[in-house]
Design an enzyme around this catalytic site. Structure first.
Site, PDB file in Angstrom:
ATOM      1  N   GLY A 104       0.961  -1.351   0.072  1.00 50.31           N
ATOM      2  CA  GLY A 104       0.227   0.165   0.046  1.00 50.31           C
ATOM      3  C   GLY A 104       0.911   1.139   0.075  1.00 50.31           C
ATOM      4  N   ALA A 105       0.567   2.422   1.010  1.00 44.86           N
ATOM      5  CA  ALA A 105       1.265   3.406   1.094  1.00 44.86           C
ATOM      6  C   ALA A 105       2.782   3.192   1.407  1.00 44.86           C
ATOM      7  CB  ALA A 105       0.580   4.429   2.011  1.00 44.86           C
ATOM      8  N   GLY A 152       4.473   1.297  -0.242  1.00 49.54           N
ATOM      9  CA  GLY A 152       5.341   0.878  -1.417  1.00 49.54           C
ATOM     10  C   GLY A 152       5.228  -0.552  -1.906  1.00 49.54           C
ATOM     11  N   ASP A 198      -4.422  -5.139  -7.998  1.00 50.89           N
ATOM     12  CA  ASP A 198      -4.276  -5.966  -9.383  1.00 50.89           C
ATOM     13  C   ASP A 198      -3.515  -5.118 -10.357  1.00 50.89           C
ATOM     14  OD1 ASP A 198      -6.206  -7.479  -8.044  1.00 50.89           O
ATOM     15  OD2 ASP A 198      -7.862  -6.577  -8.801  1.00 50.89           O
TER      16      ASP A 198
END
Ligand SMILES: O=P(O)(O)OC[C@@]1(O)O[C@H](CO)[C@@H](O)[C@@H]1O
Length: 321
Positions: free
Chosen positions: A230-231, A233, A260
Site C-alpha cells: 500500500g502506502a 510501496g 491488481d
C-alpha cells in the site's frame, strides 16, 4: 499475451456515502458505480488499456447481468458457460475516505463446470507469456484448484507453457506454492505472513518482517515475489536479489483493485523486457494510479504518476548471508 483466470468473478458496486457509515440505519448514497470486477478481469483490463494483448477467462452464465458488464469492458474474453450468477461485491466509502468492503462467497461451481474452466484455461494458455490466476476460488472448487490447473497447463504445453503468476490467499495460495513453484506471487503483507504460517498483526517493522518471510519462499518455492504494501510501496524478491520501491503520495479515491493494477504494471514491464527494479517501479506506478480512480476503474498509461518511482537495492542480513 497475458491470459488471466477469474474463477470467482464479481460485479463490483462502489457506493459513496455523504455521512459516516452507520450500521443499523437507513442511509442514502451520494453516488454509485458498477464495474466488471474480479482480480483477473481487473488485471486484463489494465493490460489491455496499455495496448498490450490480454485475454480473460471467466466462468459466466448466458443470462447473468454480469456478462453485460464484462462485455462492455471491450477486453478479449474466453467465457465458460456456468449455471450460477456472479456475486456482487460492495465497497462503501464515507466522506473521511474510510472504506468498507463486503465480498460475497460467489456462486458454486459444479465439478463439471470446474473442469470446463480448467479446459478453457489450458486452451487459452497456448502461446501466452504469462498466465495469471487471480482471486478467491468459488464454493465447490477444491483448494488444490490452482495447483492442479498449473500442473495441467504445464503438462499440456511443456516447454512452451506460460509463466504462472498467482494472486490469491489462504489455502489456494498455500497449495500452489507447496506443489507448483509459481513464477510470481503477489501477496500483500498479511497474505505473505499467512503463507509462511505467521500472523502479521504484531509486526513492528513491516519491511523487515516481509523480507524475512519472503526469503523463506524465494527462490526455492516461488521464483519471485512482488509484495505490495500500500502506502509503504512494494518489495520485489527474485533469485537475483531484492528491491524496495517507494509509493508516491497520491489523492486516494479507492484502493480496491490497486493490487491488481500493481500486478498488471509489473507484467507490462516484464513483457517489455524491463529490469527487476523497473518492473517494481512500474508496478508501484500502476498501483498508485489505480488508487486515484473511483471503484475498480482500470488506470491507463495517462493516469500514471508524473515523477519517477524511487527504487533501492534492498539488502538485509538474510539476503546477504
Ligand atoms: O474475493 P476475492 O476474489 O479475493 O476478491 C474479489 C475482489 O475484491 O478483488 C478485486 C479487487 O482486487 C475486486 O474486483 C473484487 O471485488
Amino acid at each position: 499475451m497475458i491470459v488471466t483466470l477469474t474463477a470467482n468473478p464479481s460485479a463490483d458496486r462502489a457506493v459513496v456515502l455523504s455521512d459516516a457509515l452507520a450500521p443499523g440505519e437507513v442511509q442514502r448514497a451520494l453516488s454509485s458505480r458498477e464495474d466488471a470486477g474480479g482480480k483477473g478481469v481487473n488485471v486484463a483490463r489494465v493490460v489491455a488499456a496499455a495496448g498490450a494483448p490480454a485475454r480473460a477467462v471467466v466462468p459466466v452464465g448466458a443470462h447473468d447481468p454480469y456478462r453485460v458488464l464484462l462485455e462492455d469492458t471491450g477486453i478479449a474474453l474466453d467465457l465458460v458457460d456456468v449455471a450460477g450468477r456472479a456475486r456482487a461485491n460492495l465497497t462503501i466509502t464515507d466522506p473521511a475516505g474510510e472504506t468498507t468492503k463486503l465480498n460475497l462467497p460467489g456462486a458454486e461451481l459444479s465439478s463439471a463446470e470446474a473442469q470446463a474452466v480448467t479446459d478453457g484455461v489450458v486452451a487459452a494458455a497456448e502461446g501466452a507469456t504469462w498466465l495469471v490466476l487471480a482471486g478467491s476460488l468459488p464454493p465447490g472448487v477444491p483448494a488444490s484448484f490452482y495447483a492442479d490447473l498449473v500442473a495441467a497447463v504445464r503438462e499440456r504445453w511443456a516447454a512452451d507453457a506460460p509463466r504462472i503468476a498467482v494472486d490469491a490467499s489462504g489455502a489456494a495460495l498455500a497449495e500452489v506454492v507447496a506443489t507448483a513453484r509459481p513464477d510470481l506471487i503477489k501477496p500483500n503483507h498479511e497474505e505473505l505472513a499467512e503463507l509462511v504460517g505467521e500472523d502479521a498483526a504484531g509486526d513492528l517493522d513491516v519491511i523487515t518482517e516481509a523480507t524475512r518471510r519472503a526469503h523463506q519462499l524465494v527462490p526455492e518455492h516461488v521464483a519471485s515475489a512482488l509484495v505490495t504494501l500500500g502506502a509503504d510501496g512494494a518489495l520485489l524478491f527474485t533469485a537475483e536479489g531484492a528491491w524496495r520501491g517507494y509509493a508516491p503520495k497520491v489523492q486516494v479515491a479507492s484502493t480496491v483493485g490497486a493490487g491488481d493494477s500493481s500486478l498488471a504494471g509489473y507484467l507490462l514491464a516484464d513483457l517489455e523486457g524491463a529490469s527487476a527494479p523497473d518492473r517494481l517501479a512500474r508496478s508501484i506506478a500502476y498501483g498508485a494510479a489505480a488508487a486515484t480512480l473511483p471503484g475498480t476503474q482500470p488506470p491507463t498509461p495517462a493516469d500514471l504518476p508524473a515523477g519517477p518511482i524511487a527504487v533501492s537495492v534492498f539488502s538485509t542480513p538474510t539476503a546477504t548471508s
